[in-house]
Design a protein around this motif. Structure first.
Motif, PDB file in Angstrom:
ATOM      1  N   ASP A  78       0.814  -1.210   0.000  1.00  0.00           N
ATOM      2  CA  ASP A  78       0.000   0.000   0.000  1.00  0.00           C
ATOM      3  C   ASP A  78       0.845   1.256   0.000  1.00  0.00           C
ATOM      4  O   ASP A  78       0.316   2.355  -0.009  1.00  0.00           O
ATOM      5  N   CYS A  79       2.137   1.118   0.062  1.00  0.00           N
ATOM      6  CA  CYS A  79       2.992   2.301   0.152  1.00  0.00           C
ATOM      7  C   CYS A  79       3.702   2.596  -1.163  1.00  0.00           C
ATOM      8  O   CYS A  79       4.584   3.437  -1.220  1.00  0.00           O
ATOM      9  N   ASN A  94      -2.957  10.163  -5.347  1.00  0.00           N
ATOM     10  CA  ASN A  94      -2.114   9.162  -4.717  1.00  0.00           C
ATOM     11  C   ASN A  94      -2.972   7.966  -4.300  1.00  0.00           C
ATOM     12  O   ASN A  94      -3.884   8.098  -3.482  1.00  0.00           O
ATOM     13  N   THR A  96      -2.263   5.393  -2.504  1.00  0.00           N
ATOM     14  CA  THR A  96      -2.115   5.035  -1.093  1.00  0.00           C
ATOM     15  C   THR A  96      -3.036   5.870  -0.224  1.00  0.00           C
ATOM     16  O   THR A  96      -3.744   5.363   0.658  1.00  0.00           O
ATOM     17  N   CYS A 100      -6.259   4.586   1.981  1.00  0.00           N
ATOM     18  CA  CYS A 100      -6.317   4.876   3.427  1.00  0.00           C
ATOM     19  C   CYS A 100      -7.602   5.621   3.777  1.00  0.00           C
ATOM     20  O   CYS A 100      -8.263   5.321   4.777  1.00  0.00           O
ATOM     21  N   SER A 126       0.062  10.315   3.861  1.00  0.00           N
ATOM     22  CA  SER A 126       0.463   9.764   2.566  1.00  0.00           C
ATOM     23  C   SER A 126       0.426  10.829   1.477  1.00  0.00           C
ATOM     24  O   SER A 126       1.259  10.830   0.568  1.00  0.00           O
TER      25      SER A 126
END
Length: 506
Positions: A78-79, A94, A96, A100, A126
């Motif tokens: 997920d990063c 983004n 990620t 989130c 993030s």
């Protein structure tokens, strides 16, 4: 699967999603193994599940990533620096942060607000441009003032995006000093040194509705209700559907007793937005303003049933019970608000005030101190601590709290703080600090020329100082405001008798 086939599948799934065919889009995605390998496809499938309100399945689709207590995601998958729109020049999203944020929404819908809070924090960390996550944290009071400041300081902005940091600091700071808040707003209104002179953002930020609403909320927190109401009225003329400004407008109208404005606004809201909690809240505000508290409670309750995460409705419900001295029901509403919105110090403060009304001063002090921990810059908290200390006859502590109240007042003194000056003078009088008490009574009368407490307190202080002429004068002024006041009548009679006999207090 070839890249062309992947993009075709993605385009078709997006088209079905945008056409509100969520089941069909989900089936299409699940029928392809690509959904297991590509986070963008998993996200789209999870969005379908979000629309279908299948929150557990939504979380399952997003994967089993974990987040620590500081909002840091510990899942390498997920990063990855992946974006939903790779071709966008300035508007890349983004992935990620999006994942989130969606996890946060799912946990919030499942009433797991602890996990929701952590995932919203993860989303902002993030990608600082994930405004929706920050808005959820702030508007739903998931963070204390200290936690808000810590989160903002942890965000990494490049030089040309410094304007966003300033905007965020304005959105979360409501109890700062006047010069601090206005300096931040001035930074935004003029060419911000953190941005390039050619930045297109600065051309529109000066009239940004969210910032104007933030400014209005600041005036409300300062007690400048007339100024706040004028500000929100002007903004709603330009944008009548700005909900954050509408909420501030309702609050200011309540403080000013503008029941007609509340009625008209409530009618418009319930006509245009019957599915929104704020519409039912507005009706409750109208009934509260005309003292029909049963009807107010009914509509505040309706607002909480429409949206249980709407903080003002819970506070309003508690206040409607409290004003009729129905302590148990008021406490239930306040405690629910304190549980649902841990960053909202008002719920805890009102619990303390309700304990104080029932003369349980120790518990009142405990809860008000807890409110101070959540928001240490709100002067109202210190005022209530002073009142509690005064009732417990701890006059030196009361003086200290009242003085701290005045120190924490964000703007110049106005009529809102007249009771604090009177309370401070009362405490100083109890400590025989007569000259200081007289000075503060006079300051209170500058703010409000019709303050019975200030006139009566000033008269009694002069009486204790054996200045009977001044005492008689101020007793008369107090009785002009309230002729039936028993204390002033008795003390005036005593002062006149003493004056006639040439007697003085010892």
């Amino acid at each position: 699967m070839k890249e062309e086939e992947v993009e075709r599948l993605r385009g078709l799934a997006q088209a079905l999603f945008l056409g509100h065919q969520y089941r069909r889009a989900l089936h299409l995605l699940n029928s392809s193994s690509i959904v297991l390998r590509d986070l963008r496809f998993r996200y789209l499938a999870a969005k379908c599940l979000e629309e279908l309100k299948e929150w557990h399945q939504c979380l399952t689709m997003l994967g089993d990533a974990k987040v620590d207590e500081h909002g840091n995601v510990n899942s390498p998958k997920d990063c990855s620096p992946m974006y939903l729109d790779k071709d966008g020049e300035d508007h890349e999203i983004n992935i990620t942060a999006a994942v989130c944020y969606l996890r946060g929404k799912a946990y919030e819908a499942l009433e797991n607000r602890i996990q929701a809070r952590l995932w919203y924090i993860a989303a902002v960390k993030s990608d600082p441009f994930c405004y929706e996550a920050l808005e959820s944290l702030v508007d739903k009071y998931m963070l204390t003032c200290e936690e808000e400041s810590s989160l903002l300081s942890s965000l990494q902005f490049v030089k040309e995006d410094g304007w966003l940091s300033t905007i965020y600091s304005c959105l979360v700071k409501k109890h700062d000093k006047e010069n601090v808040v206005e300096a931040k707003l001035r930074d935004i209104e003029r060419d911000n040194p953190c941005t390039t002179s050619s930045s297109p953002f600065m051309l529109v930020l000066k009239d940004n509705a969210d910032l104007l609403a933030c400014n209005a909320e600041y005036y409300y927190q300062c007690g400048e209700y007339h100024k706040c109401f004028e500000f929100t009225s002007l903004l709603l003329t330009k944008d009548p559907f700005h909900m954050k400004c509408t909420l501030v407008h309702l609050a200011a109208a309540m403080e000013l007793g503008h029941s007609n404005d509340l009625y008209l606004l409530a009618c418009n809201l319930i006509k245009d937005h019957p599915q929104k909690a704020i519409s039912w809240f507005a009706i409750g505000c109208y009934y509260f303003s005309i003292k029909k508290y049963d009807q107010a409670r009914k509509h505040f309750s309706k607002a909480t049933s429409v949206d249980a995460t709407f903080p003002p409705a819970w506070i309003g419900s508690g206040n409607a019970y409290a004003v009729q001295e129905e302590t148990d029901q008021a406490m239930l509403a306040y405690r629910t608000a304190a549980r649902l919105f841990p960053g909202c110090h008002l719920a805890t403060l009102y619990i303390g005030m309700e304990y104080m009304r029932t003369h349980n001063f120790k518990l009142a002090e405990q809860f008000i101190l807890q409110a101070r921990t959540i928001c240490p810059s709100d002067p109202l908290v210190y005022n209530e601590l002073g009142v509690v200390a005064y009732h417990m006859k701890e006059y030196p502590k009361a003086v200290q709290w009242f003085e701290m109240t005045l120190v924490n007042v964000a703007s110049s003194m106005n009529e809102m703080w007249e009771p604090t000056l009177v309370n401070l003078a009362h405490a100083q009088r109890k400590l025989k600090m007569y000259h200081k008490a007289v000075s503060n009574y006079e300051k209170a009368l500058v703010l409000s020329t019709r303050s019975l407490s200030a006139f009566a307190g000033l008269a009694y202080t002069y009486h204790l100082m054996d200045n009977l002429d001044a005492a008689v004068t101020y007793y008369h002024k107090a009785l002009w405001l309230k002729p039936e006041d028993q204390f002033c009548t008795e003390m005036l009679t005593m002062a006149l008798e003493m004056q006639g006999r040439g007697m003085y207090l010892t």
